[in-house]
Design a protein around this motif. Structure first.
Motif, mmCIF file in Angstrom:
data_model
loop_
_atom_site.group_PDB
_atom_site.id
_atom_site.type_symbol
_atom_site.label_atom_id
_atom_site.label_comp_id
_atom_site.label_asym_id
_atom_site.label_seq_id
_atom_site.Cartn_x
_atom_site.Cartn_y
_atom_site.Cartn_z
ATOM 1 N N TRP A 71 -10.958 -12.744 5.093
ATOM 2 C CA TRP A 71 -11.354 -11.588 4.841
ATOM 3 C C TRP A 71 -10.219 -10.695 4.108
ATOM 4 O O TRP A 71 -9.023 -10.895 4.764
ATOM 5 C CB TRP A 71 -12.133 -10.923 5.752
ATOM 6 N N ASN A 72 -10.533 -9.982 3.141
ATOM 7 C CA ASN A 72 -9.625 -9.052 2.406
ATOM 8 C C ASN A 72 -10.158 -7.794 2.494
ATOM 9 O O ASN A 72 -11.350 -7.467 2.072
ATOM 10 C CB ASN A 72 -9.247 -9.423 0.861
ATOM 11 N N LEU A 73 -9.372 -6.929 2.858
ATOM 12 C CA LEU A 73 -9.523 -5.367 3.038
ATOM 13 C C LEU A 73 -9.082 -4.887 1.757
ATOM 14 O O LEU A 73 -7.700 -4.807 1.447
ATOM 15 C CB LEU A 73 -9.293 -4.808 4.308
ATOM 16 N N TYR A 74 -9.640 -3.765 1.316
ATOM 17 C CA TYR A 74 -9.073 -3.149 0.055
ATOM 18 C C TYR A 74 -9.095 -1.496 0.445
ATOM 19 O O TYR A 74 -10.232 -0.863 0.852
ATOM 20 C CB TYR A 74 -9.944 -3.041 -1.130
ATOM 21 N N LEU A 75 -8.117 -0.966 0.220
ATOM 22 C CA LEU A 75 -7.704 0.382 0.387
ATOM 23 C C LEU A 75 -7.908 1.180 -0.842
ATOM 24 O O LEU A 75 -7.312 0.910 -1.792
ATOM 25 C CB LEU A 75 -6.563 0.715 1.213
ATOM 26 N N ALA A 76 -8.322 2.513 -0.563
ATOM 27 C CA ALA A 76 -8.858 3.386 -1.694
ATOM 28 C C ALA A 76 -7.462 3.952 -2.239
ATOM 29 O O ALA A 76 -6.755 4.444 -1.582
ATOM 30 C CB ALA A 76 -9.821 4.272 -1.582
ATOM 31 N N THR A 77 -7.556 4.040 -3.780
ATOM 32 C CA THR A 77 -6.321 4.819 -4.444
ATOM 33 C C THR A 77 -6.761 5.550 -5.558
ATOM 34 O O THR A 77 -7.948 4.793 -6.227
ATOM 35 C CB THR A 77 -5.075 3.829 -4.560
ATOM 36 N N SER A 78 -6.440 6.734 -5.948
ATOM 37 C CA SER A 78 -6.951 7.328 -7.227
ATOM 38 C C SER A 78 -5.964 6.788 -8.334
ATOM 39 O O SER A 78 -6.096 7.110 -9.745
ATOM 40 C CB SER A 78 -6.618 8.428 -7.347
ATOM 41 N N ASP A 112 2.666 -5.985 3.371
ATOM 42 C CA ASP A 112 3.498 -4.891 3.919
ATOM 43 C C ASP A 112 4.769 -5.627 4.355
ATOM 44 O O ASP A 112 4.786 -7.000 4.381
ATOM 45 C CB ASP A 112 2.951 -4.162 5.182
ATOM 46 N N PRO A 113 5.765 -5.111 4.817
ATOM 47 C CA PRO A 113 7.098 -5.743 5.276
ATOM 48 C C PRO A 113 6.681 -6.776 6.254
ATOM 49 O O PRO A 113 7.490 -7.835 6.565
ATOM 50 C CB PRO A 113 8.069 -4.799 5.738
ATOM 51 N N ALA A 114 5.860 -6.720 7.174
ATOM 52 C CA ALA A 114 5.542 -7.541 8.218
ATOM 53 C C ALA A 114 4.474 -8.822 7.681
ATOM 54 O O ALA A 114 4.159 -9.770 8.653
ATOM 55 C CB ALA A 114 4.963 -6.855 9.270
ATOM 56 N N GLY A 115 4.328 -8.843 6.501
ATOM 57 C CA GLY A 115 3.395 -9.726 6.008
ATOM 58 C C GLY A 115 2.019 -9.694 5.970
ATOM 59 O O GLY A 115 1.048 -10.424 5.460
ATOM 60 N N VAL A 116 1.445 -8.359 6.387
ATOM 61 C CA VAL A 116 -0.018 -7.957 6.400
ATOM 62 C C VAL A 116 -0.463 -7.840 4.882
ATOM 63 O O VAL A 116 0.152 -7.119 4.111
ATOM 64 C CB VAL A 116 -0.122 -6.561 6.999
ATOM 65 N N ALA A 117 -1.330 -8.710 4.514
ATOM 66 C CA ALA A 117 -1.980 -8.663 3.121
ATOM 67 C C ALA A 117 -3.211 -7.627 3.039
ATOM 68 O O ALA A 117 -4.354 -7.744 3.994
ATOM 69 C CB ALA A 117 -2.565 -10.168 2.964
ATOM 70 N N VAL A 197 -0.786 -17.582 14.686
ATOM 71 C CA VAL A 197 -1.577 -16.374 13.882
ATOM 72 C C VAL A 197 -0.398 -15.378 13.299
ATOM 73 O O VAL A 197 0.319 -14.611 13.980
ATOM 74 C CB VAL A 197 -2.589 -15.833 14.816
ATOM 75 N N PRO A 198 -0.402 -15.061 12.033
ATOM 76 C CA PRO A 198 0.325 -14.191 11.423
ATOM 77 C C PRO A 198 -0.070 -12.832 11.615
ATOM 78 O O PRO A 198 -1.235 -12.333 12.083
ATOM 79 C CB PRO A 198 0.487 -14.605 9.939
ATOM 80 N N SER A 199 0.601 -11.653 11.007
ATOM 81 C CA SER A 199 -0.069 -10.480 11.243
ATOM 82 C C SER A 199 -1.207 -10.484 10.095
ATOM 83 O O SER A 199 -1.089 -11.065 9.006
ATOM 84 C CB SER A 199 1.031 -9.476 10.540
ATOM 85 N N TYR A 200 -2.178 -9.700 10.192
ATOM 86 C CA TYR A 200 -3.205 -9.637 9.603
ATOM 87 C C TYR A 200 -4.365 -8.384 9.762
ATOM 88 O O TYR A 200 -4.068 -7.707 10.543
ATOM 89 C CB TYR A 200 -4.217 -10.907 9.633
ATOM 90 N N VAL A 201 -5.192 -8.117 8.784
ATOM 91 C CA VAL A 201 -6.132 -7.130 9.032
ATOM 92 C C VAL A 201 -7.614 -7.553 9.596
ATOM 93 O O VAL A 201 -7.956 -8.672 9.248
ATOM 94 C CB VAL A 201 -6.269 -6.308 7.591
ATOM 95 N N ASN A 202 -7.839 -7.057 10.753
ATOM 96 C CA ASN A 202 -9.224 -7.418 11.341
ATOM 97 C C ASN A 202 -10.284 -6.476 10.861
ATOM 98 O O ASN A 202 -10.219 -5.501 11.107
ATOM 99 C CB ASN A 202 -8.936 -7.437 12.663
#
Length: 263
Positions: A71-78, A112-117, A197-202
């Motif tokens: 799963w991929n999470l997208y963060l909003a930006t203008s 991010d620097p920890a590898g979080v996609a 398990v690497p760093s990740y977004v849950n």
């Protein structure tokens, strides 16, 4: 202009080797239906719907790509270009973008620097989630990191989050807020997480009954990694689908205990 605050989760999608199997799984676990009518013209990118509103999407793995289902999470930006341009200076990595997606919006794939996609999303024709915090819809997300200092130095700087630290002995958990409301959690990964398990977004999806959702996931070939457990925030479980994509389900209406204070 995004309807979501800068840095708030606004969309989620997932790649699968077998998209038909993914539709069958999430259709039963989360109650999704799918807009298959338009999927072919968008390369198999298929919108998942709840009550006719877009809540996520599933898509096939690119031909020849050796990548796991996830799963991929997208963060909003203008301004995806400006945000992407700041990533490397903060120690992160630009994997792809910014790239226009056929008038639907502009996206970048980052780490991010920890590898979080994660991804950025500057909306065009597609603003993001049409429904949240309802059964079958996006509920919450947490950045699980093996390098908390690196992650903490990246995301709040990139998005200007307000940072709250949970006062819970034995747990290194922070809450990031945008526009005065919590939008993301940050959890320091411990030895409870398998070393591979690497760093990740849950990503969490709402369900009316956590136990029923978990039972359905297991019956369809999924796995339970944690829970179900009842917390002050809801009854939740961390699971993966039958193709290995990890996510969580939560019934926010079933709670127990006192909410830990934040500083």
């Amino acid at each position: 202009m995004s309807p979501f605050p800068e840095g708030a989760p606004c969309w989620a999608d997932a790649m699968f080797p077998d998209v038909a199997a993914a539709r069958g799984f999430y259709g039963q676990v989360l109650g999704w239906t799918f807009d298959e009518e338009h999927a072919e013209e968008y390369g198999g990118y298929t919108m998942a719907l709840m009550d006719g509103e877009p809540v996520a999407a599933v898509m096939p793995v690119m031909p020849g790509a050796d990548v796991p289902a996830l799963w991929n999470l997208y963060l909003a930006t203008s301004d995806a270009a400006a945000a992407t341009g700041r990533v490397e200076g903060l120690g992160g990595t630009v994997v792809m973008g910014p790239e226009d997606v056929g008038g639907f919006g502009t996206t970048s794939s980052l780490r991010d620097p920890a590898g979080v996609a994660f991804g950025l999303w500057q909306p065009g024709g597609h603003p993001g989630f049409g429904l949240t915090e309802a059964p079958g819809a996006y509920a919450w997300a947490e950045v699980n990191t093996r390098d908390p200092a690196a992650t903490d130095g990246f995301f709040p700087e990139l998005f200007g989050y307000e940072v709250g630290v949970m006062e819970d002995p034995g747990t290194d958990f922070r809450v990031w807020s945008a526009a005065g409301r919590p939008v993301l959690g940050r959890m320091a990964m411990t030895d409870d997480f398998p070393p591979e398990v690497p760093s990740y977004v849950n990503v969490y999806f709402s369900v009316p009954d956590c136990d029923t959702a978990v039972e359905t996931a297991v019956r369809l070939g999924g796995q339970v990694h944690h829970g179900p457990v009842t917390t002050p925030f809801g009854r939740f479980a961390a699971v993966s689908d039958q193709q290995g994509a990890a996510f969580s389900v939560i019934d926010a209406g079933t709670t127990a205990g006192e909410t830990p204070p934040m500083t």
